[in-house]
Enzyme design. Structure first.
Site, PDB file in Angstrom:
ATOM      1  N   HIS A 168       0.757   5.829  -0.915  1.00 57.15           N
ATOM      2  CA  HIS A 168       0.035   7.042  -1.314  1.00 57.15           C
ATOM      3  C   HIS A 168       0.840   7.744  -2.400  1.00 57.15           C
ATOM      4  O   HIS A 168       0.942   8.968  -2.410  1.00 57.15           O
ATOM      5  CB  HIS A 168      -0.134   7.984  -0.123  1.00 57.15           C
ATOM      6  CG  HIS A 168      -0.876   7.399   1.028  1.00 57.15           C
ATOM      7  ND1 HIS A 168      -0.753   7.869   2.320  1.00 57.15           N
ATOM      8  CD2 HIS A 168      -1.740   6.358   1.106  1.00 57.15           C
ATOM      9  CE1 HIS A 168      -1.502   7.151   3.138  1.00 57.15           C
ATOM     10  NE2 HIS A 168      -2.115   6.241   2.419  1.00 57.15           N
ATOM     11  N   TYR A 178       8.934 -12.258 -21.631  1.00 64.77           N
ATOM     12  CA  TYR A 178       9.893 -11.195 -21.295  1.00 64.77           C
ATOM     13  C   TYR A 178      10.847 -11.626 -20.179  1.00 64.77           C
ATOM     14  O   TYR A 178      10.474 -12.362 -19.251  1.00 64.77           O
ATOM     15  CB  TYR A 178       9.139  -9.944 -20.847  1.00 64.77           C
ATOM     16  CG  TYR A 178      10.027  -8.850 -20.287  1.00 64.77           C
ATOM     17  CD1 TYR A 178      10.157  -8.665 -18.900  1.00 64.77           C
ATOM     18  CD2 TYR A 178      10.767  -8.021 -21.127  1.00 64.77           C
ATOM     19  CE1 TYR A 178      10.981  -7.687 -18.382  1.00 64.77           C
ATOM     20  CE2 TYR A 178      11.592  -7.039 -20.615  1.00 64.77           C
ATOM     21  CZ  TYR A 178      11.700  -6.860 -19.243  1.00 64.77           C
ATOM     22  OH  TYR A 178      12.524  -5.898 -18.734  1.00 64.77           O
ATOM     23  N   HIS A 211       0.854  -1.191   0.000  1.00 68.35           N
ATOM     24  CA  HIS A 211       0.000   0.000   0.000  1.00 68.35           C
ATOM     25  C   HIS A 211       0.891   1.242   0.000  1.00 68.35           C
ATOM     26  O   HIS A 211       1.858   1.317   0.760  1.00 68.35           O
ATOM     27  CB  HIS A 211      -0.890   0.034   1.239  1.00 68.35           C
ATOM     28  CG  HIS A 211      -1.555   1.357   1.459  1.00 68.35           C
ATOM     29  ND1 HIS A 211      -2.272   2.005   0.475  1.00 68.35           N
ATOM     30  CD2 HIS A 211      -1.619   2.163   2.561  1.00 68.35           C
ATOM     31  CE1 HIS A 211      -2.749   3.127   0.953  1.00 68.35           C
ATOM     32  NE2 HIS A 211      -2.363   3.260   2.208  1.00 68.35           N
ATOM     33  N   HIS A 233      -7.958   7.544  -1.403  1.00 64.62           N
ATOM     34  CA  HIS A 233      -6.975   7.030  -0.439  1.00 64.62           C
ATOM     35  C   HIS A 233      -5.616   6.792  -1.077  1.00 64.62           C
ATOM     36  O   HIS A 233      -4.671   7.539  -0.807  1.00 64.62           O
ATOM     37  CB  HIS A 233      -7.512   5.748   0.185  1.00 64.62           C
ATOM     38  CG  HIS A 233      -6.634   5.215   1.266  1.00 64.62           C
ATOM     39  ND1 HIS A 233      -6.958   4.146   2.051  1.00 64.62           N
ATOM     40  CD2 HIS A 233      -5.414   5.625   1.710  1.00 64.62           C
ATOM     41  CE1 HIS A 233      -5.997   3.928   2.919  1.00 64.62           C
ATOM     42  NE2 HIS A 233      -5.044   4.807   2.739  1.00 64.62           N
ATOM     43  N   ASP A 255       1.555  -4.448 -20.706  1.00 62.30           N
ATOM     44  CA  ASP A 255       2.542  -5.428 -20.213  1.00 62.30           C
ATOM     45  C   ASP A 255       2.278  -5.799 -18.754  1.00 62.30           C
ATOM     46  O   ASP A 255       2.143  -6.972 -18.404  1.00 62.30           O
ATOM     47  CB  ASP A 255       3.962  -4.831 -20.290  1.00 62.30           C
ATOM     48  CG  ASP A 255       4.496  -4.710 -21.694  1.00 62.30           C
ATOM     49  OD1 ASP A 255       5.512  -4.008 -21.857  1.00 62.30           O
ATOM     50  OD2 ASP A 255       3.899  -5.294 -22.617  1.00 62.30           O
TER      51      ASP A 255
HETATM   52  O1  5SP Z   1      -3.246   5.241   4.827  1.00 61.87           O
HETATM   53  C1  5SP Z   1      -2.891   5.160   6.007  1.00 61.87           C
HETATM   54  C2  5SP Z   1      -3.354   6.089   7.044  1.00 61.87           C
HETATM   55  O2  5SP Z   1      -4.321   6.939   6.465  1.00 61.87           O
HETATM   56  C3  5SP Z   1      -1.921   4.103   6.384  1.00 61.87           C
HETATM   57  O3  5SP Z   1      -2.000   3.065   5.450  1.00 61.87           O
HETATM   58  C4  5SP Z   1      -0.512   4.656   6.357  1.00 61.87           C
HETATM   59  O4  5SP Z   1      -0.213   4.966   4.994  1.00 61.87           O
HETATM   60  C5  5SP Z   1       0.502   3.660   6.861  1.00 61.87           C
HETATM   61  O5  5SP Z   1       0.093   3.283   8.136  1.00 61.87           O
HETATM   62  P1  5SP Z   1       0.954   2.217   8.987  1.00 61.87           P
HETATM   63  O6  5SP Z   1       1.227   1.010   8.094  1.00 61.87           O
HETATM   64  O7  5SP Z   1       2.256   2.896   9.398  1.00 61.87           O
HETATM   65  O8  5SP Z   1       0.061   1.895  10.169  1.00 61.87           O
END
Ligand code: 5SP
Length: 236
Positions: A110, A227, A108, A173, A133
């Protein structure tokens, strides 16, 4: 302390090493700032995964302070790192692992351009061969979901179920990616940001041209199965 077989203990240790090191890749590719984002890896052969501790500086992450969890997201007590709280997104990662057995890693971030698309709730269209790809089409958008329960994980699974993409833009998000393993999920996060930036810039200059679906299919098949040196095929 929970007794694991010697084989599982080795698998846990390797997963800890991988997950700790792969967090450095998020910094290296400038996908995260401060403590945002997270990486987890499924422990091969066990109903377990490893994820980072919540809110801990990337500079301070190590194999020993990664947190071992079961597939319900419960921290395994009396194991290294269990003295801290796991990532805010532990429930999301756990939901994905429970519902997508082929997934070995979850990431995950941002990251800027991909999250800008997520803020608009707009899928990144497949208008460059690099997307065909890597993602076999668009990078889809998942629903707005609150943090901390199964909402995000459910949104990721339900959105990706109908896609070849290993990345999904969770509305308002950020990016969640999946992979055969944690490294594959990190690659998907790196490539998602790269293509989100390119397509954004293209759209500033005019209307990007679509790619025929047959060409997308052909490009995806080649990249996933030909590839490189030892292709292992697509995740799905
Ligand atoms: O998106 C969020 C908070 O809004 C979390 O996903 C942080 O990006 C990372 O949080 P931790 O893994 O440090 O708890």
């Amino acid at each position: 302390m929970t007794a694991f077989s010697p084989e599982i203990q080795v698998a846990i240790a390797r997963t800890r090493d991988d997950v700790a090191r792969l967090h450095e890749e998020l910094v290296r590719y400038e996908l995260v700032v401060w403590t945002g984002g997270n990486v987890s890896g499924r422990v091969p052969g066990a109903d377990l995964f490893v994820i980072k501790p919540s809110g801990v500086s990337y500079d301070d992450l190590s194999p020993e302070n990664q947190i071992l969890c079961d597939l319900d997201g419960n921290v395994i007590p009396s194991t290294p790192g269990s003295d801290r709280s796991p990532s805010s997104d532990t429930a999301a990662h756990a939901y994905i692992y429970r519902n997508m057995p082929e997934v070995g890693g979850v990431v995950h971030t941002h990251s800027t351009y991909a999250t800008a698309w997520a803020a608009r709730g707009e899928a990144v269209p497949c208008v460059i061969t690099a997307m065909a790809d890597e993602f076999g089409g668009e990078i889809p958008v998942g629903p707005f979901a609150i943090i901390g329960d199964d909402s995000i994980g459910r949104g990721v699974v339900e959105t990706l179920a109908g896609h070849r993409s290993r990345a999904v833009l969770m509305q308002n998000h950020g990016v969640f990616t999946i992979g055969k393993n944690a490294k594959d999920a990190v690659k998907a996060a790196v490539m998602a940001e790269d293509v989100a930036k390119t397509v954004h810039i293209s759209r500033q200059l005019g209307a990007p041209l679509p790619i025929a679906q047959s060409a997308i299919d052909s490009l995806f098949d080649r990249y996933q199965n030909v590839y490189g040196q030892e292709p292992t095929g697509a995740l799905k």
